[in-house]
Design an enzyme around this catalytic site. Structure first.
Site: not given
Ligand SMILES: *Cc1c(COP(=O)(O)O)cnc(C)c1O
Length: 382
Positions: A184
């Protein structure tokens, strides 16, 4: 060709993070403590909201959001089929039923007209996903929510920097959920943040995220003296650790400089790919800020002699890591078996699923890396 494989979504970690993690380790306070608290405070200020609760993932934030709005068995929650599995799974974890909605081809965001079609008396909430960092059509979605008395939980996993008509992503609905997973825009390894202006939601998330123990139970071993806690809910083990927050408190202040670097890469890609048989991302809508989380090419497969999956293989052979965001959820076996979906149900999401490829877009990329990505794409598609 490159010597080293270019890992998709590899984050930029700098010396300050390394030192801060070492500081946590040496201090002996590695669990939830002062660094988590500091990270919550700076994130809260960054978003200009009243409450920010750090948890160990965005998935945890979404799950507790579902519980905070008091989702009941059988309640329906509208989610785009074009998203990551967690967006729908949390609805199921909370006892509800995810109801899929199609997306728009150009923005790849949830289609408000299809939201309206899927609303029933059981609909309780909508989870808009600001896809790839592009803001959803929040004016229309807020109108729909108001008209039908629905909650809005924003999935902001791609959308740390996203803005829409002067407002920040995560502040439109009842709760906004962010991810600091390794790929991210800023990272804590694993980690998430829930933000809200509603004290009741904030308290519930805080308590449910740490075993259902009464507020501030994490302080019970601090130098303020031992304090008894009370269990008020069968809660979850979702707290963030100081080792994770040690990354976040140095990553967040760099959020704008990383964003600028990704914007530069984004523009370079757009220019390099404009004459290829691909659809480059739609222009950024006026009065919005795109978070530039994913750079997705949509392959014009009708004009190509290779499939999307062959393209992925060819990129990997050229030592470039790629991603697919996403194969629409209704094409996965679990949701097909439990919700009765089949191919054909969501034509736009399927159109995207069949063509989409995500290219590396990290602030860590050097100009030479970007050149390698461009050269690989051009050599495969021309
Ligand atoms: C990465 C992601 C999540 C989950 O995030 P985590 O921190 O890994 O639990 C949820 N929704 C979307 C659209 C994502 O890309």
């Amino acid at each position: 060709m490159r010597n080293e494989f270019l890992v998709f979504g590899s984050p930029l970690i700098e010396q300050e993070e390394v030192d801060e993690v070492v500081d946590s380790l040496k201090s002996g306070w590695i669990g939830t403590g002062p660094k988590v608290h500091q990270f919550e405070e700076i994130f809260r200020d960054y978003k200009g909201v009243k409450y920010a609760m750090a948890l160990n993932s965005c998935t945890a934030c979404l799950h507790l959001s579902m519980l905070s709005i008091n989702l009941q068995p059988g309640d329906e929650v509208i989610v785009p089929t074009m998203t990551f599995a967690a967006t729908a799974n949390v609805v199921i974890h909370a006892g509800g039923k995810p109801v899929f909605v199609d997306s728009l081809r150009d923005s790849m965001n949830i289609d408000p007209a299809d939201i309206e079609r899927k609303i029933t008396p059981k609909t309780k909430a909508i989870i808009p996903v600001h896809f790839a960092g592009r803001a959803c059509d929040m004016d229309t979605i807020l109108d729909i929510a108001k008209k039908h008395d629905l909650k809005i939980i924003e999935d902001c996993a791609h959308a740390i920097e996203t803005e829409y008509h002067g407002e920040k992503a995560g502040t439109f609905g009842d709760i906004g959920c962010f991810s600091f997973y390794v790929t991210k825009n800023i990272v804590t390894g694993e980690g998430g943040m829930a933000i809200t202006n509603n004290q009741e939601y904030a308290d519930k998330i805080k308590v449910m995220g740490l075993h259902g123990m009464s507020k501030d139970a994490w302080k019970r071993f601090s130098d303020e003296g031992y304090k008894h806690y009370q269990v008020v809910y069968p809660g979850f083990k979702y707290n963030m650790m100081d080792i994770q927050a040690a990354l976040g408190i140095h990553q967040l202040p760099r959020v704008d400089s990383y964003w600028l670097r990704r914007q530069e890469i984004w523009d370079t890609y757009n220019e390099a790919f404009k004459d290829l048989p691909v659809f480059t991302p739609a222009p950024v809508a006026p009065d919005t800020k795109h978070a530039y989380h994913l750079y997705t090419l949509l392959l014009n497969i009708d004009r190509l002699s290779i499939t999307r999956d062959q393209f992925l293989d060819e990129m990997t052979k050229r030592k470039i890591g790629v991603g697919v965001h996403y194969i629409a959820l209704h094409l996965h076996p679990y949701y097909q078996q439990t919700l009765g979906h089949k191919r054909g149900d969501f034509p736009n999401a399927e159109w995207i699923s069949d063509r989409t490829v995500s290219l590396p877009l990290s602030a860590k990329l050097t100009n030479a890396d970007v050149d390698d990505v461009i050269e690989a794409v051009q050599s495969i598609l021309t």
